[in-house]
Design a protein around this motif. Structure first.
Motif, short mmCIF file in Angstrom:
data_model
loop_
_atom_site.label_atom_id
_atom_site.label_comp_id
_atom_site.label_asym_id
_atom_site.label_seq_id
_atom_site.Cartn_x
_atom_site.Cartn_y
_atom_site.Cartn_z
N THR A 39 0.80 -1.23 0.00
CA THR A 39 0.00 0.00 0.00
C THR A 39 0.83 1.27 0.00
O THR A 39 0.28 2.37 0.00
CB THR A 39 -0.92 0.02 1.23
N ASN A 40 2.16 1.13 0.03
CA ASN A 40 3.06 2.29 0.13
C ASN A 40 2.80 3.10 1.40
O ASN A 40 2.90 4.33 1.40
CB ASN A 40 2.93 3.18 -1.11
N ALA A 41 2.47 2.41 2.47
CA ALA A 41 2.29 3.05 3.77
C ALA A 41 3.63 3.11 4.50
O ALA A 41 4.46 2.22 4.36
CB ALA A 41 1.27 2.28 4.61
N ASP A 42 3.82 4.16 5.29
CA ASP A 42 5.04 4.26 6.09
C ASP A 42 4.93 3.46 7.38
O ASP A 42 5.92 3.03 7.94
CB ASP A 42 5.34 5.73 6.43
N GLY A 43 3.69 3.29 7.84
CA GLY A 43 3.47 2.52 9.05
C GLY A 43 2.20 1.70 8.95
O GLY A 43 1.22 2.14 8.34
N VAL A 44 2.20 0.51 9.54
CA VAL A 44 1.03 -0.37 9.56
C VAL A 44 0.85 -0.89 10.98
O VAL A 44 1.77 -1.47 11.56
CB VAL A 44 1.18 -1.55 8.59
N SER A 54 0.84 7.35 7.09
CA SER A 54 2.08 7.94 6.58
C SER A 54 2.90 8.48 7.74
O SER A 54 3.93 9.12 7.55
CB SER A 54 1.75 9.09 5.61
N ASP A 55 2.44 8.22 8.95
CA ASP A 55 3.07 8.70 10.18
C ASP A 55 3.48 7.50 11.03
O ASP A 55 2.65 6.87 11.67
CB ASP A 55 2.08 9.59 10.94
N ARG A 72 -1.31 4.57 -2.15
CA ARG A 72 -0.51 5.42 -1.27
C ARG A 72 -1.39 5.88 -0.12
O ARG A 72 -2.62 5.80 -0.18
CB ARG A 72 0.07 6.62 -2.01
N VAL A 73 -0.75 6.36 0.94
CA VAL A 73 -1.46 6.84 2.12
C VAL A 73 -1.09 8.30 2.34
O VAL A 73 0.08 8.65 2.36
CB VAL A 73 -1.09 6.01 3.37
N GLY A 74 -2.12 9.15 2.49
CA GLY A 74 -1.88 10.56 2.75
C GLY A 74 -1.74 10.82 4.24
O GLY A 74 -1.32 9.95 5.00
#
Length: 356
Positions: A46-51, A194-195, A167-169
């Motif tokens: 998902t192109n996330a920075d954090g899950v 994204s945080d 992507r995640v905003g």
């Protein structure tokens, strides 16, 4: 009978290699190596920075709202036309659902709908819950912009939309990993962000608020984790996901072609730009009753996945809401039809024959 949905999780053979890793590590829960591996692969997908992984999608929404430290008792603007879990999550996060109407075409709330609602409110909402319509892609940019301008935090309920996230905003996206979803693991959910600090905070909330190696509750949480066995199912499901998506898209394409000359409409780009495990069509109002009668007569299962709106349920009949004219109309017209990996072209033809 042609069923409306047939869940399919990875089989025993696909799970054995991951279960063997559990046997070797002898770690069965509490953020083990498979948990970390599954979260990392979801982040890549998902192109996330954090899950942050959770025990189900409803808890994912609740924790995402709680992690934002919103004022308890405030109102959360959200659509009435959604699965009831959305309203429960908002209420369980200590907020009061304020139900809004949806756009007639996209079936979701829009910034314009929210702006009109804000004009009639006596207080600034604590948050906005934006719900994906049955797994359709969410407009991340427009809601990030709205949140920046209004100062109101936004959380996305993308329960069935995991495979549409590219992507995640700035606003967290909550997804369900229930057995009925495109990436099903039985029971599970995730918050994509994204945080990284926010995802770490939500992860801590899933384990009694413990942070780092100290077993001291730094923040309020609970036991909302998934086990290593559940993570193993998730990893095996990710291995099979491309083939699963291909099969579902192929079935949806057959539907779209068969409906070309019908009055019944599929959601925009369903089966082309995106896919879900439920196929929801809109039937013209004057054909709804006879369409349902034909489906029942042909022994074809159907479902109103979201019912008639949260405002029609006893649990949320008393919460505040705006004008819901569109919701009251579309909720009757939207019908969930059979869709699953193994559905045949002949079965799809039977279904379409019942539609106007």
């Amino acid at each position: 009978m042609i069923p409306v949905l047939v869940p399919k999780l990875p089989g025993t053979r696909a799970l054995v290699p991951y279960f063997q890793l559990i046997d070797e590590a002898r770690i069965y829960s509490n953020y083990g190596p498979l948990h970390s591996r599954f979260a990392a692969r979801l982040a890549d997908l998902t192109n996330a920075d954090g899950v942050a992984l959770t025990c189900n999608g409803t808890i994912a929404i609740e924790l995402a709202l709680r992690a934002l430290d919103l004022p308890r008792g405030g109102i959360c603007l959200m659509p009435s036309y959604t699965f009831i879990a959305s309203a429960h999550a908002v209420a369980n996060a200590g907020l009061t659902p304020y139900l809004l109407d949806v756009d007639d075409e996209s079936l979701v709330i829009t910034p314009e709908i929210v702006k009109r609602a804000l004009n009639g409110l006596d207080e600034k909402p604590a948050a906005i819950l934006v719900v994906s319509a049955f797994g359709a892609p969410m407009n991340i940019d427009i809601w990030d912009e709205f949140s920046d301008q209004s100062g109101i935090p936004v959380v996305f309920d993308g329960a069935a939309a995991l495979t549409t996230v590219v992507r995640v905003g700035r606003s967290p996206i909550c997804v369900s990993l229930h057995a009925t979803k495109t990436l099903g693991i039985g029971e599970g959910g995730a918050v994509l962000t994204s945080d990284r600090q926010l995802s770490d905070r939500i992860t801590a909330m899933t384990g009694f608020g413990f942070t780092g190696s100290a077993r001291v509750s730094q923040i309020r949480g609970g036991n909302y984790r998934i086990s290593e066995y559940t993570a193993a199912i998730g990893l095996a499901a990710l291995d099979e996901l491309p083939d699963r998506v291909m099969r579902l898209k192929a079935a949806a394409t057959i539907y779209r072609r068969a409906l070309r000359d019908k009055q019944t409409r599929m959601q925009e780009a369903m089966g082309e730009g995106w896919i879900s495990t439920t196929l929801n069509v809109r039937v013209p109002e004057h054909f709804v009753d006879q369409t349902i009668a034909k489906l029942d007569s042909a022994d074809i299962a159907w479902r109103r996945w979201w019912g008639y709106g949260c405002h029609t349920t006893p649990a949320f009949a008393s919460v505040p809401h705006g004008e819901l004219a569109v919701t009251n109309t579309v909720a009757r017209q939207i019908i969930g039809l059979p869709l699953y990996e193994d559905i045949t072209a002949a079965e799809i033809k039977e279904v379409v024959n019942c539609l106007p």
